[in-house]
Design a protein around this motif. Structure first.
Motif, mmCIF file in Angstrom:
data_model
loop_
_atom_site.group_PDB
_atom_site.id
_atom_site.type_symbol
_atom_site.label_atom_id
_atom_site.label_comp_id
_atom_site.label_asym_id
_atom_site.label_seq_id
_atom_site.Cartn_x
_atom_site.Cartn_y
_atom_site.Cartn_z
ATOM 1 N N ILE A 185 34.782 -15.298 -52.436
ATOM 2 C CA ILE A 185 34.405 -13.951 -51.998
ATOM 3 C C ILE A 185 35.627 -13.189 -51.484
ATOM 4 N N GLU A 186 36.471 -13.858 -50.730
ATOM 5 C CA GLU A 186 37.654 -13.181 -50.201
ATOM 6 C C GLU A 186 38.597 -12.748 -51.313
ATOM 7 N N GLY A 187 38.767 -13.595 -52.320
ATOM 8 C CA GLY A 187 39.651 -13.237 -53.413
ATOM 9 C C GLY A 187 39.077 -12.154 -54.318
ATOM 10 N N LYS A 188 37.772 -12.172 -54.525
ATOM 11 C CA LYS A 188 37.147 -11.206 -55.429
ATOM 12 C C LYS A 188 37.138 -9.799 -54.850
ATOM 13 N N TYR A 189 36.954 -9.678 -53.545
ATOM 14 C CA TYR A 189 36.792 -8.357 -52.944
ATOM 15 C C TYR A 189 37.966 -7.949 -52.059
ATOM 16 N N GLY A 190 38.962 -8.799 -51.897
ATOM 17 C CA GLY A 190 40.103 -8.447 -51.078
ATOM 18 C C GLY A 190 39.747 -8.299 -49.608
ATOM 19 N N ILE A 191 38.891 -9.167 -49.117
ATOM 20 C CA ILE A 191 38.436 -9.090 -47.734
ATOM 21 C C ILE A 191 38.784 -10.385 -47.010
ATOM 22 N N GLU A 192 38.546 -10.402 -45.723
ATOM 23 C CA GLU A 192 38.659 -11.604 -44.888
ATOM 24 C C GLU A 192 37.342 -11.799 -44.153
ATOM 25 N N VAL A 193 36.710 -12.946 -44.355
ATOM 26 C CA VAL A 193 35.476 -13.265 -43.647
ATOM 27 C C VAL A 193 35.833 -13.649 -42.226
ATOM 28 N N VAL A 194 35.391 -12.865 -41.264
ATOM 29 C CA VAL A 194 35.760 -13.075 -39.868
ATOM 30 C C VAL A 194 34.821 -14.058 -39.191
ATOM 31 N N SER A 195 33.509 -13.913 -39.401
ATOM 32 C CA SER A 195 32.543 -14.789 -38.728
ATOM 33 C C SER A 195 31.225 -14.773 -39.486
ATOM 34 N N PHE A 196 30.408 -15.780 -39.166
ATOM 35 C CA PHE A 196 29.043 -15.859 -39.704
ATOM 36 C C PHE A 196 28.141 -16.399 -38.609
ATOM 37 N N VAL A 197 26.999 -15.758 -38.396
ATOM 38 C CA VAL A 197 26.077 -16.133 -37.319
ATOM 39 C C VAL A 197 24.659 -16.170 -37.866
ATOM 40 N N ILE A 198 23.899 -17.226 -37.497
ATOM 41 C CA ILE A 198 22.460 -17.292 -37.780
ATOM 42 C C ILE A 198 21.739 -16.782 -36.538
ATOM 43 N N ASN A 199 21.094 -15.640 -36.677
ATOM 44 C CA ASN A 199 20.448 -15.028 -35.518
ATOM 45 C C ASN A 199 19.118 -15.680 -35.178
ATOM 46 N N GLU A 200 18.334 -16.059 -36.186
ATOM 47 C CA GLU A 200 16.971 -16.528 -35.932
ATOM 48 C C GLU A 200 16.545 -17.471 -37.034
ATOM 49 N N THR A 201 15.832 -18.522 -36.648
ATOM 50 C CA THR A 201 15.208 -19.439 -37.611
ATOM 51 C C THR A 201 13.886 -19.903 -37.003
ATOM 52 N N ARG A 202 12.786 -19.568 -37.646
ATOM 53 C CA ARG A 202 11.476 -19.906 -37.080
ATOM 54 C C ARG A 202 10.468 -20.097 -38.205
ATOM 55 N N PHE A 203 9.354 -20.784 -37.865
ATOM 56 C CA PHE A 203 8.252 -20.961 -38.790
ATOM 57 C C PHE A 203 7.415 -19.690 -38.840
ATOM 58 N N GLY A 204 6.632 -19.555 -39.908
ATOM 59 C CA GLY A 204 5.666 -18.470 -39.984
ATOM 60 C C GLY A 204 4.498 -18.713 -39.036
ATOM 61 N N ASP A 205 3.762 -17.651 -38.715
ATOM 62 C CA ASP A 205 2.666 -17.765 -37.742
ATOM 63 C C ASP A 205 1.586 -18.733 -38.224
ATOM 64 N N LYS A 206 1.218 -18.652 -39.500
ATOM 65 C CA LYS A 206 0.181 -19.541 -40.019
ATOM 66 C C LYS A 206 0.640 -20.995 -40.001
ATOM 67 N N LEU A 207 1.917 -21.218 -40.309
ATOM 68 C CA LEU A 207 2.425 -22.583 -40.304
ATOM 69 C C LEU A 207 2.462 -23.132 -38.884
ATOM 70 N N VAL A 208 2.774 -22.277 -37.916
ATOM 71 C CA VAL A 208 2.763 -22.717 -36.513
ATOM 72 C C VAL A 208 1.355 -23.126 -36.096
ATOM 73 N N GLU A 209 0.358 -22.323 -36.479
ATOM 74 C CA GLU A 209 -1.022 -22.669 -36.151
ATOM 75 C C GLU A 209 -1.435 -23.982 -36.805
ATOM 76 N N ALA A 210 -1.056 -24.154 -38.082
ATOM 77 C CA ALA A 210 -1.400 -25.397 -38.771
ATOM 78 C C ALA A 210 -0.710 -26.597 -38.121
ATOM 79 N N THR A 211 0.535 -26.414 -37.692
ATOM 80 C CA THR A 211 1.258 -27.503 -37.032
ATOM 81 C C THR A 211 0.605 -27.875 -35.710
ATOM 82 N N GLU A 212 0.199 -26.868 -34.941
ATOM 83 C CA GLU A 212 -0.468 -27.146 -33.673
ATOM 84 C C GLU A 212 -1.802 -27.856 -33.889
ATOM 85 N N GLU A 213 -2.539 -27.434 -34.934
ATOM 86 C CA GLU A 213 -3.810 -28.104 -35.226
ATOM 87 C C GLU A 213 -3.571 -29.549 -35.645
#
Length: 325
Positions: A185-213
């Protein structure tokens, strides 16, 4: 009279002359303002700001990157300002939006996640001249690499090991070719990747209910299993105590370990057991006693049958064991 008339005429002439001068000045100011507005709107004179650059397209089709700070001049109708390019850190969201998007883990479990890449332009020629609509192209390549890496992970790692996965994706964005033997990506676009962050990772509401059940049912099953184990232990203890009682009675009657227990002893113990149960509950029951040694069975009935059918009740302790419904 003549002097007064001449003075009035001179005053009117002066006023008219002043009005003409003011009108001319206003016209000059309006003319200069209009010219400045035309120049500004057409950007014949343009300014390159700090941490910005300008892509200039000339009449012959040649494109040029202008990075020198300050004011610049271009020929009207023969050149065109294509776009301003910020050279500062820029954000790019996974899926093109800060809202979470759905991904599928290795176990085919749906998750909602959002991520953010920060980059800055290092080679303006590669970014703005060799790529057409580089923002759209970069969005597609970024989504492809990030999603491929995320969806190759197990669901437990996506939830509990986000730090490791974040570093894996960061290294992939910086060093991994987009395709085999292709550019990064850096070579193709002439950029520098500075950082990468995962803001959120969660289950869907229905899957949460099924897991609790599912967890609730597991807890219920574990409680049932525990109760069954407790009941089995209680029965084992009772059975063990019963056997110990038989052995003790057998030994008290002169028997030895090599001799088998007399069946009459078991029959006697069974008689005592059922007789005791009959004594504890003699109301509203139907009780009969079976004799198991080939003799005719005797019948033991409660008092209500004696009064109704004039049948005498035999002593249950002298007969065979009573079975109570």
């Amino acid at each position: 009279m003549k002097d007064q008339s001449s003075q009035v005429f001179l005053q009117r002439a002066r006023v008219m002359n002043l009005i003409r001068i003011m009108a001319f000045v206003c016209f000059i100011i309006a003319l200069f303002y209009s010219l400045a507005a035309v120049v500004y709107s057409t950007k014949v004179i343009y300014k390159v700001k700090l941490n910005y650059a300008v892509i200039l397209e000339q009449f012959g089709g040649k494109r040029q990157a202008v990075t020198d700070l300050g004011w610049h001049y271009r020929l009207p109708f023969f050149t065109r300002l294509e776009k301003d390019v910020p050279l500062m850190n820029q954000n790019l969201y996974l899926g093109g939006s800060s809202a979470p998007i759905k991904i599928i883990s290795r176990e085919n479990v749906a998750l909602w996640t959002s991520a953010l890449m920060t980059f800055k332009i290092k080679d303006l020629k590669v970014w703005g001249i060799e790529n057409l609509f580089p923002e759209i192209l970069l969005q597609g390549d970024f989504d492809g690499i990030a999603k491929d890496t995320l969806q190759a992970q197990e669901v437990n790692k996506l939830i509990s090991e986000r730090e490791k996965i974040k570093e894996i994706i960061f290294q992939a964005l910086k060093n991994r070719p987009i395709n085999k033997n292709g550019p990064t990506i850096e070579g193709k676009y002439g950029i520098e990747v500075v950082s990468f962050v995962i803001n959120e990772t969660r289950f869907g509401d229905k899957l949460v209910e099924a897991t609790e059940e599912k967890k609730r049912r597991q807890l219920i099953a574990e409680a049932d299993n525990y109760a069954a184990d407790q009941e089995a232990d209680r029965i084992k203890k009772l059975y063990k105590a019963y056997l110990e009682g038989i052995r003790s009675l057998h030994a008290a009657l002169g028997g030895s370990d090599k001799q088998s227990v007399n069946p009459a002893l078991f029959e006697f113990l069974s008689q005592q057991k059922w007789a005791t149960a009959y004594e504890k509950n003699q109301s509203d029951q139907t009780t009969f006693v079976l004799h198991g040694q080939g003799q005719a069975p005797s019948l033991t009935l409660p008092s209500m049958f004696e009064k109704r059918f004039n049948v005498p009740i035999k002593d249950s302790k002298k007969n065979m064991p009573a079975l109570t419904e």
